[in-house]
Design an enzyme around this catalytic site. Structure first.
Site, mmCIF file in Angstrom:
data_model
loop_
_atom_site.group_PDB
_atom_site.id
_atom_site.type_symbol
_atom_site.label_atom_id
_atom_site.label_comp_id
_atom_site.label_asym_id
_atom_site.label_seq_id
_atom_site.Cartn_x
_atom_site.Cartn_y
_atom_site.Cartn_z
ATOM 1 N N SER A 119 0.855 -1.180 0.000
ATOM 2 C CA SER A 119 0.000 0.000 0.000
ATOM 3 C C SER A 119 0.891 1.229 0.000
ATOM 4 O O SER A 119 1.850 1.312 0.774
ATOM 5 C CB SER A 119 -0.911 0.001 1.226
ATOM 6 N N HIS A 133 -2.120 7.248 -4.992
ATOM 7 C CA HIS A 133 -2.332 6.125 -4.073
ATOM 8 C C HIS A 133 -2.384 4.840 -4.892
ATOM 9 O O HIS A 133 -2.886 4.822 -6.016
ATOM 10 C CB HIS A 133 -3.652 6.306 -3.318
ATOM 11 N N ASN A 135 -2.641 0.290 -4.144
ATOM 12 C CA ASN A 135 -2.736 -0.788 -3.164
ATOM 13 C C ASN A 135 -3.021 -2.082 -3.915
ATOM 14 O O ASN A 135 -3.921 -2.129 -4.762
ATOM 15 C CB ASN A 135 -3.880 -0.490 -2.173
ATOM 16 N N TYR A 136 -2.241 -3.118 -3.638
ATOM 17 C CA TYR A 136 -2.480 -4.441 -4.235
ATOM 18 C C TYR A 136 -2.339 -5.481 -3.137
ATOM 19 O O TYR A 136 -1.367 -5.466 -2.376
ATOM 20 C CB TYR A 136 -1.512 -4.690 -5.400
ATOM 21 N N ARG A 137 -3.310 -6.391 -3.044
ATOM 22 C CA ARG A 137 -3.384 -7.272 -1.879
ATOM 23 C C ARG A 137 -3.943 -8.652 -2.253
ATOM 24 O O ARG A 137 -4.671 -8.803 -3.238
ATOM 25 C CB ARG A 137 -4.254 -6.636 -0.796
ATOM 26 N N ARG A 312 -1.138 -2.191 13.105
ATOM 27 C CA ARG A 312 -0.071 -1.211 13.251
ATOM 28 C C ARG A 312 -0.629 0.154 12.840
ATOM 29 O O ARG A 312 -0.665 0.508 11.666
ATOM 30 C CB ARG A 312 1.131 -1.596 12.392
ATOM 31 N N GLU A 314 0.369 3.222 13.062
ATOM 32 C CA GLU A 314 1.230 4.149 12.320
ATOM 33 C C GLU A 314 1.198 3.847 10.824
ATOM 34 O O GLU A 314 1.209 4.761 9.994
ATOM 35 C CB GLU A 314 2.669 4.046 12.838
#
Length: 353
Positions: A119, A133, A135-137, A312, A314
């Site tokens: 991401s 932006h 994102n690959y998941r 997480r 952060e």
């Protein structure tokens, strides 16, 4: 021929490589800037990750004049995570709402899962350079296993998701055309239906209802890609080409991941050194406020992450800009102005290619 390597491992190896390539491309663009901070971490509940973060805010009271040395990026993060564990009921509830086309197993005591992804969010400093932006998941839901078992858990459900989108403060139509063309060319290798379907999905997803406008000028968004039927795509049995098998879908996802640098870096190279005014900076910060609103109120990845045990924080909130601004009834963005040109396409998404 399909690989015999488990998909978990294939995805993990790919996102590690892609992260290095993307971070290196930004560091080469601005060699005098501080390097990205590389931070490896371990999730107590299971899994690992690596965050590569860039932050170089202008010191309080320091000059922000054109003659002062400034970095191309203001804030950026390129993160990967490879995690596993058990999803609690709140996260399962959110997942069911987000994945209505996926028949997820019903287990009141939680669902074992595996997730791996990359991401990234990049906020350039110059108001004329857009935020981007991507994102690959990959996600798996598995059968529970005993702690001392060496066997691979049985996969009950799996899918890929992802996308990439552009969020400018000032509209340059040639930038929009380049970004969308690059993504479309990558999509078309895997099926002519993919780009128009995922472009429309992106326009719908990155919409801010309480503002009546999109977050940016779109790109691609997709989810729930697996070998079964999909609500937005032709049946796997139809003659319309689309990736169906795990290896075909993974090849498509890699194509999209590899398209990120050529889709965005040429735009950043042109825009990062353009002269800008205090008013343009002010407008950039107002637009970043809209970015924050979407990510904290509507983005399902943010909401799901905050509900996952051991999340997480952060890394989840890495997407937020260094600085944002909210003004009461701002006069900026009126029709007939440069700012108004952007607002017009945010309220009525266009076909760029």
């Amino acid at each position: 021929m399909a690989s015999t390597t488990p998909m978990r491992q294939q995805v993990e190896e790919y996102i590690n490589t892609l992260q290095d390539e993307i971070v290196s491309s930004f560091e080469k663009l601005d060699p005098n800037a501080p390097p990205f901070k590389r931070d490896s971490w371990v999730r107590t509940q299971g899994g690992i990750g690596k965050s590569c973060v860039f932050a170089s805010p202008i010191a309080e009271g320091a000059s922000a004049s054109a003659s002062a040395p400034q970095t191309v990026l203001e804030k950026a993060g390129v993160n990967i995570s490879i995690v596993h564990g058990v999803l609690p009921p709140p996260a399962i509830k959110q997942m069911r709402a987000d994945h209505t086309s996926m028949p997820l197993p019903d287990r009141p005591d939680g669902l074992p899962f595996f997730a791996a992804g990359i991401s990234l969010v990049v906020h350039p400093r110059n108001p004329h350079a857009p935020t981007v932006h991507a994102n690959y998941r990959y996600f798996e839901i598995t059968e529970p296993t005993t702690t001392d078992s060496d066997e691979e858990p049985k996969v009950l459900a799996w899918w890929f998701g992802g996308g990439s989108d552009l969020t400018p403060s000032y509209l340059y139509e040639e930038d929009a055309v380049h970004f969308h063309s690059t993504l479309k060319n990558a999509c078309d290798k895997h099926g002519s239906q993919l780009y128009p379907t995922f472009k429309k999905w992106c326009d719908e997803y990155f919409f801010i209802p309480h503002r009546g406008e999109s977050r940016g000028i779109g790109g691609l968004f997709f989810d729930d890609l697996n070998e079964g039927p999909h609500l937005r795509l032709p049946s796997p049995a139809s003659e319309v080409k689309r990736p169906v098998t795990p290896s075909e879908i993974f090849a498509f996802v890699k194509e999209m991941g590899n398209a990120f640098v050529p889709s965005f870096l040429p735009i950043l190279q042109i825009r990062h050194s353009m002269p800008s005014t205090p008013q343009e900076r002010r407008w950039q910060l107002i637009r970043r406020g809209r970015y924050v609103e979407f990510n904290l109120v509507y983005d399902r990845g943010t909401k799901f992450g905050l509900m996952t045990p051991g999340a997480r924080i952060e890394s989840i909130l890495m997407s937020l800009p260094e600085t944002a601004r909210w003004e009461y009834m701002s006069e900026l963005g009126e029709e007939g102005t440069e700012e108004g040109k952007l607002i017009a396409v945010l309220k009525a998404p266009r076909a760029w290619v």
